[in-house]
Enzyme design. Structure first.
Site, PDB file in Angstrom:
ATOM      1  N   LEU A 116       0.846  -1.196   0.000  1.00  0.00           N
ATOM      2  CA  LEU A 116       0.000   0.000   0.000  1.00  0.00           C
ATOM      3  C   LEU A 116       0.881   1.245   0.000  1.00  0.00           C
ATOM      4  O   LEU A 116       1.850   1.330   0.759  1.00  0.00           O
ATOM      5  CB  LEU A 116      -0.890   0.025   1.234  1.00  0.00           C
ATOM      6  N   ASP A 118       2.415  -5.948   3.070  1.00  0.00           N
ATOM      7  CA  ASP A 118       2.788  -4.974   4.099  1.00  0.00           C
ATOM      8  C   ASP A 118       3.242  -5.616   5.403  1.00  0.00           C
ATOM      9  O   ASP A 118       3.491  -4.911   6.388  1.00  0.00           O
ATOM     10  CB  ASP A 118       1.593  -4.057   4.401  1.00  0.00           C
ATOM     11  N   GLU A 143       4.476  -3.335  13.301  1.00  0.00           N
ATOM     12  CA  GLU A 143       3.956  -2.423  14.318  1.00  0.00           C
ATOM     13  C   GLU A 143       2.459  -2.168  14.161  1.00  0.00           C
ATOM     14  O   GLU A 143       1.779  -1.858  15.140  1.00  0.00           O
ATOM     15  CB  GLU A 143       4.709  -1.095  14.243  1.00  0.00           C
ATOM     16  N   ASP A 144       1.927  -2.309  12.954  1.00  0.00           N
ATOM     17  CA  ASP A 144       0.528  -1.943  12.736  1.00  0.00           C
ATOM     18  C   ASP A 144      -0.492  -2.956  13.247  1.00  0.00           C
ATOM     19  O   ASP A 144      -1.539  -2.561  13.763  1.00  0.00           O
ATOM     20  CB  ASP A 144       0.276  -1.653  11.255  1.00  0.00           C
ATOM     21  N   ARG A 157      -4.806  -5.815   5.044  1.00  0.00           N
ATOM     22  CA  ARG A 157      -3.920  -6.137   6.157  1.00  0.00           C
ATOM     23  C   ARG A 157      -4.632  -6.867   7.302  1.00  0.00           C
ATOM     24  O   ARG A 157      -3.987  -7.250   8.282  1.00  0.00           O
ATOM     25  CB  ARG A 157      -3.253  -4.862   6.692  1.00  0.00           C
ATOM     26  N   ARG A 194      -6.734   5.146   8.862  1.00  0.00           N
ATOM     27  CA  ARG A 194      -6.576   3.745   9.264  1.00  0.00           C
ATOM     28  C   ARG A 194      -7.063   3.474  10.694  1.00  0.00           C
ATOM     29  O   ARG A 194      -7.215   2.320  11.075  1.00  0.00           O
ATOM     30  CB  ARG A 194      -5.104   3.339   9.151  1.00  0.00           C
ATOM     31  N   HIS A 253      -0.165   8.310   9.360  1.00  0.00           N
ATOM     32  CA  HIS A 253      -0.198   7.766  10.711  1.00  0.00           C
ATOM     33  C   HIS A 253       0.324   8.817  11.676  1.00  0.00           C
ATOM     34  O   HIS A 253       1.141   9.663  11.294  1.00  0.00           O
ATOM     35  CB  HIS A 253       0.699   6.521  10.839  1.00  0.00           C
ATOM     36  N   CYS A 306       8.062   1.392  12.232  1.00  0.00           N
ATOM     37  CA  CYS A 306       7.094   0.476  11.605  1.00  0.00           C
ATOM     38  C   CYS A 306       7.551  -0.981  11.581  1.00  0.00           C
ATOM     39  O   CYS A 306       6.729  -1.886  11.546  1.00  0.00           O
ATOM     40  CB  CYS A 306       6.815   0.911  10.171  1.00  0.00           C
TER      41      CYS A 306
END
Length: 259
Positions: free
Chosen positions: A24, A66, A71-72, A91, A136, A167, A254
Site C-alpha cells: 500500500l 505490508d 507495528e501496525d 492487512r 486507518r 499515521h 514500523c
C-alpha cells in the site's frame, strides 16, 4: 515513577516478502528493489541486536505485502500484547499470523474487536499512550483501544493529527521520555501537553519517524540537518539507509514491535 517509553530488551520483526512491491502506498515513489529492501531490513535488525535487544525474526508472508511492518497489527507492553484491526482491508489477516509469536512471549493477549486501529497511530510516552485518528484508525477503534490499554494499566489520549498525516508517527516520534520530534504542522497542532516539542528542519519532514532505543536515536539517512540538530542536543544518533523502506510510506518504528 513511570517506566521509560524508550528502553527495550526485546523486539519482534518480520523479513520482507517479495510481494512488498505491491505494498500500500499513499504516494507512488516507485516499487522498491527487494534486494535493497532486504539489506535495509537486515541492517535494522543488526542495529537492534547491537543495542542489546533479543530479536525474534519471523519469516516473510508473501500473501501480505505490508507484513514486514509488524507495528501496525499489534501493540506490545511488558504487561501484555494487544492484537489490533488494521484499517486497510488487505492487512486484516496479518494479525493471525503474528499471534503465535505474541503467544510465545506474552501470557496476556487482548484483542481489539470494534472499529479499526493501526499501531502506527499509537505513540507511547511514560505517562500516556496517544492514539491518533486517521484514515486507518477510526473513533470506534480508538475508543475501544483506550479501554484495552486501561486494562493493561495505561492511560490513553485520543488525538486528531493535522490533515494529510498517514499515521500519527509519520509526523512525530519520541526522542526521549520528555521530548518529541515533530513536523511543523504536528507541532502547531499542540497535541502533546507536557512534552518538549522540537521541530524538524524544513524539507526534512520524512525524518519525523525516528526510533529511540535505549541510549541511541536511530534516524533515516539522508537528513543531515535533523541528525545534526539531535546530536547537538547530546543524543547518540545513528543513521540507517531507508531508501527502499521509505518508498513504502514507512519508517523506523514500523518494522518492529518493542518491549
Amino acid at each position: 515513577m513511570p517506566a521509560s517509553a524508550t528502553r527495550f530488551t526485546h523486539a519482534i520483526v518480520r523479513r520482507p516478502a517479495a510481494s512488498a512491491i505491491h505494498n500500500l502506498r499513499s504516494v507512488d515513489r516507485g516499487a522498491p528493489d527487494i534486494d535493497g529492501l532486504c539489506r535495509e531490513h537486515a541492517a535494522y535488525v543488526d542495529m537492534l541486536t547491537r543495542l542489546g535487544l533479543t530479536v525474534d525474526v519471523l519469516p516473510p508472508l508473501d500473501a501480505f505485502p505490508d507484513s514486514l511492518f509488524v507495528e501496525d497489527p499489534a501493540l506490545v507492553f511488558p504487561e501484555g500484547a494487544i492484537v489490533l484491526r488494521p484499517g486497510a482491508a488487505s492487512r486484516l489477516g496479518e494479525a493471525e499470523h503474528l499471534r503465535p509469536a505474541l503467544a510465545s512471549r506474552f501470557d496476556r493477549i487482548l484483542e481489539l474487536t470494534d472499529g479499526f486501529a493501526d499501531g502506527g497511530d499509537v505513540l507511547r510516552t511514560p505517562d500516556v499512550v496517544h492514539v491518533g485518528l486517521s484514515a486507518r484508525t477510526d473513533e470506534t477503534g480508538a475508543t475501544a483501544l483506550a479501554g484495552l490499554l486501561a486494562a493493561l494499566g495505561y492511560r490513553a489520549s485520543i488525538v486528531r493529527p493535522p490533515a494529510g498525516v498517514l499515521h500519527l508517527k509519520t509526523a512525530c516520534s519520541l526522542v526521549d521520555d520528555g521530548t518529541l520530534l515533530a513536523t511543523r504542522a504536528m507541532a502547531d497542532a499542540h497535541l502533546f501537553p507536557g512534552l518538549d516539542v522540537i521541530v524538524i528542519p524544513d524539507g526534512e519532514e520524512p525524518a519525523a519517524n525516528l526510533l529511540r532505543v535505549n541510549d541511541v536515536v536511530m534516524v533515516a539517512a539522508g537528513f543531515p540537518r535533523t541528525a545534526e540538530m539531535l546530536a547537538r542536543r547530546g543524543h547518540d544518533v545513528r543513521a540507517l539507509a531507508l531508501d527502499e523502506v521509505m518508498k513504502l510510506d514507512a519508517g523506523l518504528s514500523c518494522m518492529s514491535l518493542r518491549w
